[in-house]
Design a protein around this motif. Structure first.
Motif, short mmCIF file in Angstrom:
data_model
loop_
_atom_site.label_atom_id
_atom_site.label_comp_id
_atom_site.label_asym_id
_atom_site.label_seq_id
_atom_site.Cartn_x
_atom_site.Cartn_y
_atom_site.Cartn_z
N HIS A 90 1.08 -1.27 0.09
CA HIS A 90 0.03 -0.12 0.11
C HIS A 90 0.92 1.21 -0.22
O HIS A 90 2.01 1.37 0.64
CB HIS A 90 -0.85 0.06 1.22
N GLN A 92 0.59 6.01 -0.12
CA GLN A 92 -0.14 7.08 0.21
C GLN A 92 0.54 8.30 -0.51
O GLN A 92 1.58 8.08 -0.90
CB GLN A 92 -0.59 7.31 1.65
N ASN A 93 -0.24 9.44 -0.62
CA ASN A 93 0.38 10.67 -1.34
C ASN A 93 0.39 11.59 0.13
O ASN A 93 -0.69 11.86 0.71
CB ASN A 93 -0.77 11.38 -2.21
N ARG A 94 1.54 11.68 0.61
CA ARG A 94 1.82 12.42 1.95
C ARG A 94 2.68 13.59 1.93
O ARG A 94 3.55 14.11 1.08
CB ARG A 94 2.86 11.32 2.67
N ASP A 107 -1.74 12.82 4.97
CA ASP A 107 -2.21 12.08 3.97
C ASP A 107 -3.38 12.64 2.95
O ASP A 107 -4.09 13.08 3.57
CB ASP A 107 -2.19 10.82 4.40
N ASP A 111 -8.97 10.87 -4.18
CA ASP A 111 -8.20 9.98 -5.29
C ASP A 111 -8.64 10.85 -6.65
O ASP A 111 -9.68 10.82 -7.22
CB ASP A 111 -8.82 8.77 -5.21
N GLU A 114 -4.35 8.83 -8.23
CA GLU A 114 -3.29 8.29 -7.46
C GLU A 114 -3.49 6.55 -7.77
O GLU A 114 -2.66 5.81 -7.70
CB GLU A 114 -3.30 8.55 -5.99
N TYR A 125 -3.58 2.18 -3.68
CA TYR A 125 -3.60 3.52 -3.15
C TYR A 125 -4.69 3.32 -1.82
O TYR A 125 -5.80 3.03 -1.87
CB TYR A 125 -4.05 4.33 -4.10
N LEU A 126 -4.20 4.11 -0.77
CA LEU A 126 -4.82 4.11 0.60
C LEU A 126 -5.10 5.83 0.80
O LEU A 126 -4.38 6.60 0.74
CB LEU A 126 -4.26 3.75 1.48
N ARG A 127 -6.61 6.12 0.82
CA ARG A 127 -6.69 7.74 0.98
C ARG A 127 -6.49 7.49 2.54
O ARG A 127 -6.53 7.15 3.41
CB ARG A 127 -8.14 7.85 0.91
N GLY A 128 -6.06 9.03 2.84
CA GLY A 128 -5.67 9.34 4.07
C GLY A 128 -7.30 9.41 4.93
O GLY A 128 -8.21 9.80 4.37
#
Length: 243
Positions: A90, A92-94, A107, A111, A114, A125-128
């Motif tokens: 997994h 994330q976009n951090r 995070d 989406d 991503e 991809y995991l959303r924050g």
């Protein structure tokens, strides 16, 4: 609200498939020498080739960013975001926020591409978590959104922020209002890596007014930052003095 001078440096730094993070960090270091109290960089700018995935722990650039932050303890440093893998499967976009020895991460909650970018690299991809990304920036209260997060969900809105900060990689980036926006007076800061775009606006009395930068610097690699009248350079710093 803001009753004191804040010197904000906003990066307009284009990210492409050949993006080199080391070049950006050189630009960042040169930008901090302009005596800004807040620096804002855009989305994906800490990821190699724009969308390369980096380990979250230990984050490869943490030591260098931390050293820069300690070297400029009066500056709140928001260098931008990176795609990071949080485990074997997994990512994330951090976003990162440095202030002296303190570092915080946020995070991305939405989406907007991503999943596709990470699927291509074998990650899910995991959303924050949905929350209000608020933090202190000196005497100010700041609210950070990562690109599509700024499209507004009622539970994510900070209704008393002095600064609304958006970091993005979006051809439609820019300061805007929506039906769910808070109506408190505040400055809105956008740093975008697609256009690229640097922008600051003042929101007050239900009106959004763009602000002209006090100084603009173009980045020329080994030659550093040079003052310019142009606002279309693909790698530049715009400086705004906010009352």
């Amino acid at each position: 609200m803001l009753f004191f001078m804040v010197r904000v440096g906003v990066a307009a730094y284009k990210v492409t498939s050949t993006h080199d993070v080391e070049d950006y960090l050189t630009f960042l270091e040169a930008s901090l020498s302009k005596d800004v109290t807040l620096f804002v960089g855009p989305e994906y700018v800490l990821s190699p080739r724009g969308f390369g995935v980096l380990p979250a722990e230990p984050f490869p650039f943490h030591e260098r960013l931390g050293a820069l932050s300690r070297g400029y303890p009066a500056t709140v440093l928001i260098p931008g975001t990176a795609l990071v893998n949080i485990d074997a499967d997994h990512a994330q976009n951090r976003a990162f926020v440095y202030s002296g020895d303190d570092v915080r991460t946020f995070d991305k909650q939405s989406d907007f591409g991503e999943t596709r970018k990470l699927d291509d690299q074998g990650f899910v991809y995991l959303r924050g978590s949905t929350l209000v990304n608020a933090f202190s920036a000196g005497e100010m209260k700041a609210w950070l959104s990562i690109c599509g997060d700024s499209c507004r969900k009622a539970e994510t809105i900070c209704h008393d922020a002095d600064l609304e900060i958006v970091v993005s990689h979006d051809m439609n980036a820019g300061a805007r209002q929506s039906i769910l926006s808070p109506n408190n007076p505040r400055h809105i800061i956008v740093s975008d890596s697609f256009g690229p775009l640097a922008q600051v606006a003042r929101y007050t009395e239900k009106n959004l007014r763009l602000i002209t930068p006090d100084e603009v610097y173009a980045f020329h690699g080994d030659y550093g930052l040079a003052k310019t009248s142009k606002r279309d350079a693909p790698r530049r710093l715009e400086v705004y003095n906010l009352p």
